[in-house]
Design an enzyme around this catalytic site. Structure first.
Site, mmCIF file in Angstrom:
data_model
loop_
_atom_site.group_PDB
_atom_site.id
_atom_site.type_symbol
_atom_site.label_atom_id
_atom_site.label_comp_id
_atom_site.label_asym_id
_atom_site.label_seq_id
_atom_site.Cartn_x
_atom_site.Cartn_y
_atom_site.Cartn_z
ATOM 1 N N CYS A 140 55.329 11.344 39.890
ATOM 2 C CA CYS A 140 54.876 11.241 39.005
ATOM 3 C C CYS A 140 54.919 9.774 38.970
ATOM 4 O O CYS A 140 54.081 9.324 38.401
ATOM 5 C CB CYS A 140 54.983 11.316 37.776
ATOM 6 N N HIS A 178 58.884 12.429 32.935
ATOM 7 C CA HIS A 178 57.208 12.881 33.265
ATOM 8 C C HIS A 178 56.872 11.574 33.102
ATOM 9 O O HIS A 178 56.664 11.457 31.769
ATOM 10 C CB HIS A 178 56.835 14.289 33.097
#
Length: 496
Positions: free
Chosen positions: A167, A450
Site C-alpha cells: 500500500c 495501512h
C-alpha cells in the site's frame, strides 16, 4: 477532416485567397524586416482597450486588432467573422469551431516569412511549423471530433492491487500520476529511452503506467514490474515487509532521475560516436543530484534550493550554503525552546523549520570572518521553490528510549503562500502560491498500519485511493485526515 482541418477556413480561402494572411503574418506576426517591426510596435494594439503585448489577434476579414478574450471574441461574433490570426506565434483561430486550426498551405507561407525574419535578424530560424506524420494524420482523420473530459468522468482513475503490504507504493504512484506536470510529460510521450534494455528503465515503466491509467479501463492495475525495478535499483526497499511511503517516494524520484540522466547520456554518446569518437561518460553524474546542472523532468518539477545561514555571535559574520531538496521534512514533536510548544498547523511547522536556532557552546564552529571558534545561530530559508512542493510530516519518531508514532492533528490549507519562508522575502520575484493536490495518510502504529491517499482528480473533485478501491471524497474529508505526506502544486508557473 479536410486538408485545412476547418471547413470555415476553407470557405474563407475560396473567397479571399491567402493574400490577407500572408500580409498580416509577414508584418505583424513574423516581422520580416525592420519596417515590419516598427509598424508592429506602433500600430499593433487592441482597438478596444489599447493593450499591447502577447495574446493579440488580427481579424482576417477586416482591419481589426483585439486582445484575447472579450474584445476579439465580441468583434468576431458581432461582425459574423470566423477567422483570426494570433500574432505571437502566428496560429490560426476559428471562432465558429472555438479552436485553433491547421492549414498546410498557410504553414508553408508562414515558414517562408520566418526564414525572411531570421535572415533579416541574421540568426538561425527558431520556429518550425508542425507537419503531421502519416500516423498522426490518420489519427486526426479517425478522431475528427474533439473529446471533452467532463467532471463526472473517471478517466485517469485506476485502483491498484495490493501485492502484499504494498500500500506504501500504491499511494505514492497515485500521487505521482495525479501530478499535473508529470502527467503532461508522460502523456505527450516525451521520454525516449534509447536503451537496448528499456525493460530495465523505470522511466519507461512509469510512462507505460500513465498510458494505462488514462486508457479508459477501470480494472485495477498490478504494479509488479514497477516493484521489481525499484527492488533492483533501491536494494534497501526489497522484500515483502511494509515499507515507509516517504522513503519509497524519495527512492522513486532518485531512480527516475538517474534513469533520465542515463537516457540522455546514451543519446549524446550515440551522436558523439558518429563525430570525433569521444563519447560522453555520465556514469558519475547519473547518480548525483546536482541542482542547476540537471534539467531532467524530475528535477524540473521537484527540485528546490534550501539556504542555510550560519551567523557568528561574535562578529555577525554570515556563512551561507545551498542544498537541493526534493521534499521538506517537518518535525512534529515538542521544541526544547519557546516553552516546549508543539505545532498545530502546517504553517506552524514551517515557521519552526525556518526559525533561527542557537547552536550552543557545545557546537562551536570556526567563523570564516573572525577566524575563531564561536557560538553561532543557524537558520534555514527557501532560496528557490520547485513546481511541486512535498511536505513530509515526521510522524515516526525513533530514539534510544522509545519508538513511537505521533498522531496529533496538523491542520493544513488547501492553498497558501510560501513567500514568508523565502530567503529574500522583500525582493522575491514571482508568485509563490501553492494548491493542495494529494495527501498520503497512514493509519495504525509505528509497527503496523495501512497507507491510503486522497488525490485531486478534477479541479473541485477529490477521490480516496485505498489500494484497488476508489471512492469519491469531500474536501472536508481530505482536510480532516491526519496527513503524512502533503503534495502542493504551484499555481503560476514561470517559463524561461
Amino acid at each position: 477532416m479536410s486538408e485545412t482541418g476547418c471547413r470555415h477556413y476553407q470557405s474563407y480561402v475560396k473567397e479571399h485567397s491567402y493574400d490577407t494572411f500572408r500580409v498580416i503574418d509577414a508584418y505583424f506576426a513574423a516581422c520580416v524586416n525592420r519596417d515590419a517591426r516598427e509598424r508592429k510596435a506602433i500600430h499593433c494594439n487592441c482597438f478596444e482597450c489599447g493593450s499591447y503585448g502577447i495574446q493579440l489577434y488580427a481579424c482576417l476579414h477586416c482591419i481589426y486588432f483585439g486582445c484575447r478574450g472579450a474584445h476579439i471574441t465580441s468583434h468576431l461574433r458581432s461582425k459574423k467573422h470566423n477567422v483570426a490570426l494570433e500574432l505571437s506565434h502566428g496560429t490560426l483561430y476559428c471562432y465558429a469551431c472555438r479552436d485553433f486550426i491547421y492549414d498546410a498551405r498557410s504553414r508553408e507561407y508562414a515558414l517562408i516569412n520566418r526564414k525572411l525574419e531570421a535572415k533579416d535578424l541574421q540568426k538561425s530560424i527558431g520556429w518550425v511549423p508542425w507537419v503531421p506524420t502519416t500516423k498522426e494524420t490518420n489519427l486526426l482523420l479517425a478522431n475528427a471530433r474533439r473529446r471533452l473530459v467532463r467532471p463526472n468522468q473517471t478517466i485517469g482513475l485506476r485502483g491498484l492491487l495490493n501485492l502484499g503490504a504494498t500500500c506504501f507504493m500504491n499511494c505514492i504512484v497515485q500521487a505521482l500520476v495525479h501530478t499535473p506536470l508529470l502527467s503532461d510529460y508522460f502523456m505527450s510521450d516525451r521520454h525516449d529511452c534509447g536503451s537496448k534494455s528499456s525493460h530495465k528503465c523505470l522511466v519507461c515503466e512509469v510512462s507505460r503506467l500513465f498510458q494505462e491509467f488514462y486508457s479508459g479501463s477501470r480494472s485495477p492495475l498490478s504494479l509488479h514490474r514497477l516493484l521489481h525495478l525499484i527492488w533492483n535499483h533501491a536494494k534497501h526497499l526489497a522484500g515483502y515487509e511494509q515499507q515507509d511511503a516517504h522513503e519509497f517516494f524519495i527512492a522513486t524520484l532518485d531512480v527516475l532521475h538517474r534513469h533520465c540522466v542515463k537516457a540522455k547520456a546514451e543519446h549524446e554518446s550515440k551522436s558523439n560516436s558518429s563525430g570525433s569518437g569521444s563519447g560522453t561518460n555520465s556514469s558519475n553524474s547519473s547518480s548525483s543530484h546536482c541542482y542547476g546542472q540537471c534539467n531532467c523532468i524530475i528535477d524540473q518539477i521537484f527540485t528546490g534550493m534550501l539556504q542555510s545561514d550560519v551567523v557568528c555571535q561574535a562578529c555577525n559574520g554570515v556563512s551561507t550554503t545551498y542544498d537541493p531538496f526534493w521534499d521538506i521534512s517537518l518535525d512534529l514533536g515538542e521544541t526544547t525552546t519557546h516553552g516546549g510548544v508543539t505545532p498545530k498547523t502546517l504553517i506552524d511547522c514551517l515557521e519552526r523549520y525556518t526559525r533561527a536556532e542557537h547552536l550552543g557552546s557545545a557546537a562551536k564552529i570556526k567563523c570564516s570572518t573572525c577566524k575563531s571558534y564561536q557560538e553561532s545561530t543557524k537558520q534555514f530559508s527557501l532560496r528557490t521553490l520547485p513546481s511541486v512542493v512535498s511536505f513530509h510530516l515526521k510522524r515516526f519518531e525513533h530514539s534510544a528510549l522509545i519508538d513511537r508514532k505521533i498522531s496529533s492533528f496538523i491542520q493544513f490549507p488547501v492553498e497558501f503562500d510560501m513567500t514568508p519562508f523565502m530567503s529574500e522575502k522583500k525582493n522575491a520575484y514571482g508568485d509563490f502560491r501553492f494548491s493542495l493536490y494529494a495527501v498520503v495518510n497512514h493509519v495504525g502504529t509505528i509497527d503496523t498500519g495501512h497507507y491510503t491517499a486522497y488525490v485531486r482528480h478534477q479541479k473541485d473533485t477529490w477521490v480516496k485511493c485505498d489500494d484497488h478501491v476508489i471512492t469519491m471524497a469531500s474536501l472536508k474529508q481530505v482536510l480532516d485526515s491526519e496527513g503524512y505526506l502533503l503534495f502542493y502544486h504551484k499555481n503560476v508557473l514561470e517559463y524561461e
